[in-house]
Design a protein around this motif. Structure first.
Motif, PDB file in Angstrom:
ATOM      1  N   ARG A  27      -5.011  10.456 -55.339  1.00  0.00           N
ATOM      2  CA  ARG A  27      -5.542   9.857 -54.178  1.00  0.00           C
ATOM      3  C   ARG A  27      -7.078   9.587 -54.771  1.00  0.00           C
ATOM      4  NH1 ARG A  27      -5.996  10.441 -47.858  1.00  0.00           N
ATOM      5  NH2 ARG A  27      -7.123   8.779 -47.313  1.00  0.00           N
ATOM      6  N   LEU A  28      -7.504   8.331 -54.798  1.00  0.00           N
ATOM      7  CA  LEU A  28      -8.881   8.062 -55.579  1.00  0.00           C
ATOM      8  C   LEU A  28      -9.637   7.622 -54.225  1.00  0.00           C
ATOM      9  CD1 LEU A  28     -10.742   7.399 -58.009  1.00  0.00           C
ATOM     10  CD2 LEU A  28      -9.721   5.374 -58.073  1.00  0.00           C
ATOM     11  N   ILE A  29     -10.838   7.985 -54.113  1.00  0.00           N
ATOM     12  CA  ILE A  29     -11.973   7.641 -53.166  1.00  0.00           C
ATOM     13  C   ILE A  29     -13.094   7.275 -54.136  1.00  0.00           C
ATOM     14  CG2 ILE A  29     -13.289   8.181 -51.258  1.00  0.00           C
ATOM     15  CD1 ILE A  29     -11.297   9.938 -50.499  1.00  0.00           C
ATOM     16  N   ASN A  31     -21.322   5.109 -49.186  1.00  0.00           N
ATOM     17  CA  ASN A  31     -20.386   4.163 -48.167  1.00  0.00           C
ATOM     18  C   ASN A  31     -18.940   3.866 -49.102  1.00  0.00           C
ATOM     19  OD1 ASN A  31     -22.275   3.503 -46.149  1.00  0.00           O
ATOM     20  ND2 ASN A  31     -23.140   1.905 -47.354  1.00  0.00           N
ATOM     21  N   LEU A  32     -17.861   3.893 -48.436  1.00  0.00           N
ATOM     22  CA  LEU A  32     -16.821   4.134 -48.949  1.00  0.00           C
ATOM     23  C   LEU A  32     -16.413   2.572 -49.524  1.00  0.00           C
ATOM     24  CD1 LEU A  32     -14.114   5.536 -49.458  1.00  0.00           C
ATOM     25  CD2 LEU A  32     -13.072   4.370 -47.281  1.00  0.00           C
ATOM     26  N   MET A  33     -16.154   2.454 -50.576  1.00  0.00           N
ATOM     27  CA  MET A  33     -15.658   1.041 -51.164  1.00  0.00           C
ATOM     28  C   MET A  33     -14.029   1.002 -51.316  1.00  0.00           C
ATOM     29  SD  MET A  33     -18.633  -0.198 -51.711  1.00  0.00           S
ATOM     30  CE  MET A  33     -18.410  -1.425 -52.889  1.00  0.00           C
ATOM     31  N   ASP A  84       6.181   8.267 -57.320  1.00  0.00           N
ATOM     32  CA  ASP A  84       7.006   7.206 -57.802  1.00  0.00           C
ATOM     33  C   ASP A  84       6.312   5.914 -58.275  1.00  0.00           C
ATOM     34  OD1 ASP A  84       6.091   6.234 -55.570  1.00  0.00           O
ATOM     35  OD2 ASP A  84       8.251   5.883 -54.715  1.00  0.00           O
ATOM     36  N   GLY A  85       5.097   5.939 -58.355  1.00  0.00           N
ATOM     37  CA  GLY A  85       4.164   4.994 -58.759  1.00  0.00           C
ATOM     38  C   GLY A  85       3.822   3.833 -57.817  1.00  0.00           C
ATOM     39  N   THR A  86       4.234   4.032 -56.767  1.00  0.00           N
ATOM     40  CA  THR A  86       3.989   3.044 -55.608  1.00  0.00           C
ATOM     41  C   THR A  86       2.492   3.355 -55.425  1.00  0.00           C
ATOM     42  OG1 THR A  86       4.637   4.429 -53.878  1.00  0.00           O
ATOM     43  CG2 THR A  86       6.128   2.798 -54.636  1.00  0.00           C
ATOM     44  N   VAL A  87       1.864   1.911 -54.902  1.00  0.00           N
ATOM     45  CA  VAL A  87       0.463   2.161 -54.526  1.00  0.00           C
ATOM     46  C   VAL A  87       0.290   1.882 -53.133  1.00  0.00           C
ATOM     47  CG1 VAL A  87      -2.125   1.089 -55.100  1.00  0.00           C
ATOM     48  CG2 VAL A  87      -0.371   1.579 -57.192  1.00  0.00           C
ATOM     49  N   HIS A  88      -0.521   2.345 -52.547  1.00  0.00           N
ATOM     50  CA  HIS A  88      -1.036   2.077 -51.034  1.00  0.00           C
ATOM     51  C   HIS A  88      -2.477   2.299 -51.096  1.00  0.00           C
ATOM     52  CE1 HIS A  88       3.000   2.679 -49.448  1.00  0.00           C
ATOM     53  NE2 HIS A  88       3.173   3.852 -50.386  1.00  0.00           N
ATOM     54  N   VAL A  89      -3.113   0.860 -50.800  1.00  0.00           N
ATOM     55  CA  VAL A  89      -4.673   0.854 -50.394  1.00  0.00           C
ATOM     56  C   VAL A  89      -4.966   1.329 -48.891  1.00  0.00           C
ATOM     57  CG1 VAL A  89      -6.628  -0.697 -50.557  1.00  0.00           C
ATOM     58  CG2 VAL A  89      -4.636  -1.138 -52.416  1.00  0.00           C
ATOM     59  N   MET A  90      -5.352   2.552 -48.659  1.00  0.00           N
ATOM     60  CA  MET A  90      -5.281   3.068 -47.561  1.00  0.00           C
ATOM     61  C   MET A  90      -6.858   2.034 -46.802  1.00  0.00           C
ATOM     62  SD  MET A  90      -3.435   5.176 -47.530  1.00  0.00           S
ATOM     63  CE  MET A  90      -3.670   6.443 -46.329  1.00  0.00           C
ATOM     64  N   ARG A  91      -7.723   1.855 -47.758  1.00  0.00           N
ATOM     65  CA  ARG A  91      -9.031   1.090 -47.170  1.00  0.00           C
ATOM     66  C   ARG A  91      -9.710   0.388 -48.270  1.00  0.00           C
ATOM     67  NH1 ARG A  91     -13.773   4.176 -43.810  1.00  0.00           N
ATOM     68  NH2 ARG A  91     -15.013   2.367 -43.487  1.00  0.00           N
ATOM     69  N   PRO A 121      -7.535  -5.723 -52.002  1.00  0.00           N
ATOM     70  CA  PRO A 121      -6.412  -4.775 -52.138  1.00  0.00           C
ATOM     71  C   PRO A 121      -5.629  -5.114 -53.383  1.00  0.00           C
ATOM     72  CG  PRO A 121      -6.755  -5.284 -49.744  1.00  0.00           C
ATOM     73  CD  PRO A 121      -7.632  -6.238 -50.600  1.00  0.00           C
ATOM     74  N   ALA A 122      -5.500  -6.511 -53.512  1.00  0.00           N
ATOM     75  CA  ALA A 122      -4.703  -6.869 -54.606  1.00  0.00           C
ATOM     76  C   ALA A 122      -5.472  -6.602 -56.056  1.00  0.00           C
ATOM     77  CB  ALA A 122      -4.393  -8.589 -54.696  1.00  0.00           C
ATOM     78  N   TRP A 123      -6.796  -6.771 -55.962  1.00  0.00           N
ATOM     79  CA  TRP A 123      -7.582  -6.372 -57.294  1.00  0.00           C
ATOM     80  C   TRP A 123      -7.493  -4.599 -57.378  1.00  0.00           C
ATOM     81  CZ3 TRP A 123     -11.860  -3.339 -58.192  1.00  0.00           C
ATOM     82  CH2 TRP A 123     -12.587  -3.579 -59.389  1.00  0.00           C
ATOM     83  N   ILE A 124      -7.647  -3.853 -56.420  1.00  0.00           N
ATOM     84  CA  ILE A 124      -7.528  -2.563 -56.526  1.00  0.00           C
ATOM     85  C   ILE A 124      -5.991  -2.114 -57.048  1.00  0.00           C
ATOM     86  CG2 ILE A 124      -7.348  -0.317 -55.187  1.00  0.00           C
ATOM     87  CD1 ILE A 124      -9.567  -1.548 -53.373  1.00  0.00           C
ATOM     88  N   GLU A 125      -5.090  -2.789 -56.580  1.00  0.00           N
ATOM     89  CA  GLU A 125      -3.543  -2.496 -57.092  1.00  0.00           C
ATOM     90  C   GLU A 125      -3.651  -2.852 -58.732  1.00  0.00           C
ATOM     91  OE1 GLU A 125      -0.526  -3.686 -54.750  1.00  0.00           O
ATOM     92  OE2 GLU A 125      -1.497  -3.056 -52.889  1.00  0.00           O
TER      93      GLU A 125
END
Length: 113
Positions: free
Chosen positions: A65-67, A74-76, A84-91, A98-102
């Motif tokens: 989990r990366l914050i 402030n949270l970015m 299993d490698g799946t990515v979930h953008v929580m916020r 979100p696509a850029w983060i993934e």
């Protein structure tokens, strides 16, 4: 001698190094499975630089989990990468889509760890 210099330089360019690159240790072997890692980084976008703080939590089961926060806290981005490698953008904020983060952040996490 000078006539042969371009040929010599091309030969060196295509030949490469004689010694193989060193075997660098992977980051997953440097930290325990339940580690909390803090890091400060610089993001350069359109010629401007922004400092960011990152807090990475590794679980014993292999999840991450990366914050990512800015200087004032402030949270970015908040990203969960499951075992299993799946990515979930929580916020995320509008600056970090979100696509850029993934595509970039989570891909780098999986590559390093």
């Amino acid at each position: 001698m000078l006539r042969n210099l371009p040929i010599l330089l091309l030969a060196l360019l295509f030949a490469g190094c004689a010694t193989p690159p060193p075997d660098l240790p992977r980051a997953d072997r440097l930290f325990p499975r339940n580690a909390l890692i803090t890091q400060r980084g610089v993001l350069t976008a359109r010629g401007r630089q922004f400092t960011l703080n990152g807090y990475l939590s590794l679980s014993e089961t292999g999840g991450m989990r990366l914050i990512v926060t800015e200087n004032f806290g402030n949270l970015m981005a908040d990203v969960l990468v499951k075992r299993d490698g799946t990515v979930h953008v929580m916020r995320s904020v509008p600056v970090f889509r979100p696509a850029w983060i993934e595509r970039y952040v989570a891909a780098d996490l999986r590559c390093i760890f």
